[in-house]
Every structure is written in C-alpha cells, then in structure tokens.
Design a protein around this motif. Structure first.
Motif: not given
Length: 62
Positions: A42-59
């Motif tokens: 998203v606009d140069g940022d990356y949202l990372l999600y686990g296999a279960d759909g959990e939001l892990l980090d925004l980087c």
C-alpha cells in the motif's frame, strides 16, 4: 485466494515469495514466530500477514 482477514477485501494480496515482494521485506517476515505468508503493498508500505490471517507488521523500505 481465500480471504482470511477482512482487511484483505478489495486488496491485491501476494504470497510472501512473490517476486514483487522485496527480499528485505521477505527476510523480515521470516523472522516472526508465525512467519509471514501474505503481503499487501500500500503506497510503498508493506503489510505482513501470517498463514492464519493475523497482521504481523506494517513496514517500509528505507
């Protein structure tokens, strides 16, 4: 791809090993106890999600 998280609706969700995901973001996602499996850019940022759909980090890249 099955929608595991309501944040994903209408988004282009990538697998973490997709060539569009920068290697440094992929490496960061592998460090979690529940490693990142999905990415949304998203606009140069990356949202990372686990296999279960959990939001892990925004980087972002520096």
């Amino acid at each position: 791809m099955e929608i595991l998280n309501e944040d994903w609706e209408g988004e282009d969700v990538w697998y973490v090993d997709d060539p569009r995901v920068p290697p440094s973001i992929r490496d960061h996602g592998a460090r979690f106890r529940n490693p990142a499996r999905y990415v949304i850019a998203v606009d140069g940022d990356y949202l990372l999600y686990g296999a279960d759909g959990e939001l892990l980090d925004l980087c972002c890249l520096r």
